[in-house]
Scaffold this motif. Structure first.
Motif, PDB file in Angstrom:
ATOM      1  N   THR A 698       1.141  -1.467  -0.030  1.00  0.00           N
ATOM      2  CA  THR A 698       0.367  -0.091  -0.248  1.00  0.00           C
ATOM      3  C   THR A 698       0.633   0.771   0.103  1.00  0.00           C
ATOM      4  O   THR A 698       0.309   2.363  -0.311  1.00  0.00           O
ATOM      5  N   ASP A 701       1.576   1.755  -3.165  1.00  0.00           N
ATOM      6  CA  ASP A 701       0.279   1.948  -4.537  1.00  0.00           C
ATOM      7  C   ASP A 701      -0.025   2.980  -4.800  1.00  0.00           C
ATOM      8  O   ASP A 701      -0.590   4.107  -4.776  1.00  0.00           O
ATOM      9  N   SER A 702       0.898   4.267  -2.920  1.00  0.00           N
ATOM     10  CA  SER A 702       0.364   5.519  -2.967  1.00  0.00           C
ATOM     11  C   SER A 702       1.010   6.538  -2.946  1.00  0.00           C
ATOM     12  O   SER A 702       0.991   7.493  -2.095  1.00  0.00           O
ATOM     13  N   LYS A 756       0.700   7.665   3.908  1.00  0.00           N
ATOM     14  CA  LYS A 756      -0.463   8.196   3.797  1.00  0.00           C
ATOM     15  C   LYS A 756      -1.314   7.497   5.366  1.00  0.00           C
ATOM     16  O   LYS A 756      -0.517   6.131   6.018  1.00  0.00           O
ATOM     17  N   GLU A 759      -1.386   3.649   6.388  1.00  0.00           N
ATOM     18  CA  GLU A 759      -0.492   3.059   6.751  1.00  0.00           C
ATOM     19  C   GLU A 759      -0.420   2.782   8.049  1.00  0.00           C
ATOM     20  O   GLU A 759      -0.091   1.100   8.880  1.00  0.00           O
TER      21      GLU A 759
END
Length: 809
Positions: A698, A701-702, A756, A759
């Motif tokens: 993640t 991905d962010s 973000k 997390e």
């Protein structure tokens, strides 16, 4: 003449990437509660301390019986003493509390102060105090404010509405632990003593301690810069709890003028644009969408030069030779890439100067402000693009692979060649001169066999480089100019025992510099090299007593696979280096490094009795490409082993108590804290993850859209989510929470564009689903690290209590 080079304050993509993940306990619920022996020890210590302070006597307050319920009257008696409240003249108001009653003065003193609200029909002084009543009483008495820690009680619905918020406040301030609140349960004398002990901060109090607030107080004055003509100085100073820009005459007696009025967010940076105008930068609530503002030096005619929503602005060139214009990179057309605009600072007009085709990560201008160099990248392969003039197309000069560095820094003063930081054909970064016409390095200005060369000191007046700058344990200079060498020696002699950092120099021989050390935040000076006159401008933190601060000692040790690792060890001032509790503080990045100097955070931890270890683990910058590349795809593995090896080294030396080791870090350091608890659960007694990623999938991905050009670099250094799925799964702490057994504290800014909020949310949620009570501080108005001082204070007060509870009790 500038101290480094004219773009020292520019925010480039390369710089952003270097701090990409930088600018802090987990067990089953039943195991998270103190054992009976520990609880009894805490209660005993609390009772003894409160008795020594005269807050309890064991007679009127019943404190001799620690296991019996405390009554509402006894609680009032104790609180009146603690708060030093005067009883009102009239002891009336409750039908069941008569003036002649022993507790009447205390009860009515609390009522007069608004701490109890009982109705006229009765206070029930002999009734046992409940946990809900304790929460409200303490929240009011000690003004416990919302500190951002999320609180979840398994029995929240059973807490009376009138007490619910107070129950949350109690847990936010680490006064109680566990998943259930038990609102109706009675409070024993011992429990009341423990709660009072914690509410008063007596658990972390000690005679002679530097107050926590002194470490994290905003600087009195900081960031001095001299105007181009040398007639004025600008600096940052607190106003309404935010750092704002102030201007005053150089050496004059005129009154300083505050020229900005920010109350929501401190000014992030500023610079003189002309002799009478300044530029400053700020974002909103930590979103890192920086805007560039201009203002007159009297604070009038302020204007946002980049007034575009969801846009990040970065300085490309202040255009010193064109007073009314600046070159600014903005991603307003496409959030992934930065175009360059020429902005008139008087009118605000912005004209496109260079459109990014989609792969340019940085730009460089010559000394006439012409954009003649660009760096293109796909994350792994980078190309140096060049043109002789702005009316010609860019052409590639050379190409580098991941790990190779060739960063253009500045044109030579004849605008023909380029000074660059390069490790091509060598391991360590050197400063070289490169010829675009021959596409070859014509000269190596300076290289160091041990470390990368970080920057250089140019001179526009002399048209040459005065010195190269490199960092070993401390910052060092390799001098090429005798006059500059003499100047630096003179400055060093005038501030013995301190390091010198020059901010400005000019042709008149005026020098603005800061003197600092590991024990001093810094002192600013103005020096006239022609007359030898030295004027002290300000101490950044005059309230810090250097004699109470600790030495930050450079250390080296060998990793399990034979690498030499460098770092810093800070021991409590005056403490014997034996059996100390340790806090490991891994830096962020991870493609960055720790440096020697004053760190409020490190000094604060040392002042509280902790040894502090900072390690430049493999993957850190500054030690050559081989050392940097040794960290590739080693998140949670060899990079983490380097930290563990540091702990083991200190344990073997006898410096550290192996049962009292914590790990705390921000960003990548926050990841390392989670990884430490998940992958080496027997090493750490507690961990703190501050804006730390928990799931590498993640995280990747962010990534912020403006890092898209660097995605392949992340894949090579961290792992590809598809090709390296097993690797990233193994390295993501989120998937290994079943291995965690030490207490964990999680900290996050809601507006963080790099790591973000998800997390932190996901690992906290996963642990709570297992029944693990995780303190989670979430600040709605912060980003990647807390900038507002009130939030910083909330954070470090919580850290102080958390570490004390798990390492000192």
């Amino acid at each position: 003449m500038n101290a480094i080079h004219k773009k020292v304050y520019a925010l480039t993509l390369t710089m952003a990437m270097s701090i990409a993940l930088i600018q802090p306990a987990v067990q089953a619920a039943e195991a998270s509660k103190p054992t009976a022996a520990v609880a009894e020890a805490i209660t005993s210590k609390a009772t003894q301390t409160l008795q020594q302070l005269g807050y309890i006597d064991g007679i009127t307050d019943g404190m001799k019986e620690s296991q019996t319920p405390i009554t509402r009257a006894q609680a009032a008696i104790i609180l009146q003493r603690v708060l030093k409240l005067d009883a009102p003249a009239s002891l009336t108001g409750f039908a069941d509390v008569l003036a002649q009653d022993e507790a009447a003065p205390a009860i009515y003193a609390l009522k007069q102060s608004g701490l109890i609200q009982g109705q006229a029909k009765g206070y029930a002084p002999d009734a046992p105090l409940t946990r809900a009543q304790l929460a409200s009483l303490f929240t009011r008495a000690f003004e416990l404010k919302d500190n951002g820690i999320q609180v979840v009680y398994s029995d929240m619905k059973q807490i009376p509405a009138v007490h619910a918020e107070d129950a949350v406040r109690l847990k936010q301030h680490f006064i109680i632990e566990g998943s259930a609140f038990n609102a109706k349960a009675t409070v024993t004398h011992g429990e009341f003593a423990e709660a009072l002990y914690l509410a008063l901060g007596l658990d972390v109090a000690a005679e002679g301690l530097t107050p926590l607030e002194d470490f994290f107080k905003q600087p009195a004055q900081a960031g001095f810069q001299m105007s181009p003509d040398g007639k004025h100085m600008a600096y940052l100073e607190p106003w309404n709890n935010r750092m704002n820009v102030v201007v005053k005459e150089s050496g004059g007696s005129g009154k300083p003028i505050r020229i900005t009025n920010e109350t929501e967010r401190s000014i992030a940076a500023f610079v003189w644009a002309t002799d009478d105008k300044l530029l400053y930068v700020k974002d909103e609530a930590g979103d890192e969408n920086y805007h560039i503002f201009v203002t007159d030096m009297d604070g009038k005619n302020s204007k946002d030069l980049t007034p575009y929503p969801n846009t990040r602005a970065m300085m490309v060139d202040p255009l010193e030779s064109i007073p009314d214009e600046i070159l600014v990179g903005m991603n307003k057309r496409d959030p992934r890439i930065f175009d360059v605009y020429r902005i008139n600072i008087k009118t605000g007009e912005a004209v496109l100067a260079a459109e990014n085709p989609g792969n340019i990560s940085g730009w460089l201008t010559d000394h006439e402000g012409k954009i003649r160099v660009a760096v293109s990248t796909d994350g792994n392969v980078s190309s140096l693009m060049y043109r002789d003039s702005e009316d010609k197309p860019f052409e590639p000069l050379l190409t580098t692979e991941l790990g190779d560095t060739f960063t253009p820094l500045m044109f030579t003063y004849d605008n023909k060649n380029i000074y660059a930081a390069s490790n091509l054909d060598r391991d360590k970064i050197a400063i070289v001169e490169f010829s675009p016409s021959t596409k070859k390095v014509t000269k190596t200005i300076y290289e160091n066999k041990d470390v990368d060369v970080s920057s250089f000191v140019p001179s526009k007046e002399k048209g040459t480089i005065l010195a190269a700058v490199y960092e070993t344990d401390k910052v060092n200079y390799e001098f090429f100019d005798d006059e500059f060498k003499t100047l630096m020696q003179d400055l060093q002699a005038k501030v013995p025992g301190k390091e010198v950092s020059i901010s400005n120099m000019n042709e008149e021989g005026q020098v603005l510099f800061a003197a600092y050390s590991d024990k001093s935040m810094g002192t600013y000076y103005f020096y006239d090299s022609k007359t030898g006159k030295l004027d002290k401008l300000a101490d950044a933190a005059p309230w810090i007593d250097e004699s109470k601060m600790s030495d930050m000692k450079p250390v080296t040790y060998t990793s399990r696979d034979g690498l030499t690792l460098h770092g810093y060890l800070t021991l409590p001032n005056g403490a014997e280096a034996s059996g100390l509790p340790l806090v490991v503080v891994p830096h962020g990045g991870p493609w960055a490094r720790d440096s020697w100097g004053f760190s409020p955070e490190i000094q604060f931890l040392a002042s509280r009795g902790y040894a502090v270890l900072q390690v430049n683990f493999r993957g850190s910058t500054g030690y050559g490409k081989e050392f940097l590349n040794a960290g590739n795809k080693e998140w949670g593995k060899a990079m983490q082993d380097d930290l563990t090896d540091g702990v083991n080294w200190l344990v073997k030396e006898g410096t550290v108590d192996p049962e009292r080791v914590a790990i705390y870090g921000g960003s990548y350091g926050g990841y390392a804290a989670l990884a430490g608890l998940a992958f080496t659960p027997d090493v750490y007694a507690a961990g703190i993850s501050y804006v730390g990623p928990s799931n590498l999938f993640t995280l990747l991905d962010s990534l912020p859209p403006y890092w898209e050009s660097e995605r392949n670099m992340f894949y090579e250094r961290m792992g590809d989510p598809v090709k390296d799925k097993e690797l990233l799964t193994a390295a993501s702490p989120l998937f290994h929470i079943d291995q965690m057994k030490a207490p964990l504290f999680v900290v996050q800014g809601a507006n963080d564009p790099r790591v973000k909020q998800a997390e932190s949310d996901q690992i906290v949620e996963a642990l709570r689903e297992r029944g693990v009570d995780v303190p989670y501080m979430l600040k709605a108005n912060e980003g990647h690290g807390f900038a507002n001082v009130e939030n910083q204070l909330d954070l470090y007060r919580a850290i102080e209590k958390f570490l004390n509870r798990h390492l000192m009790q």
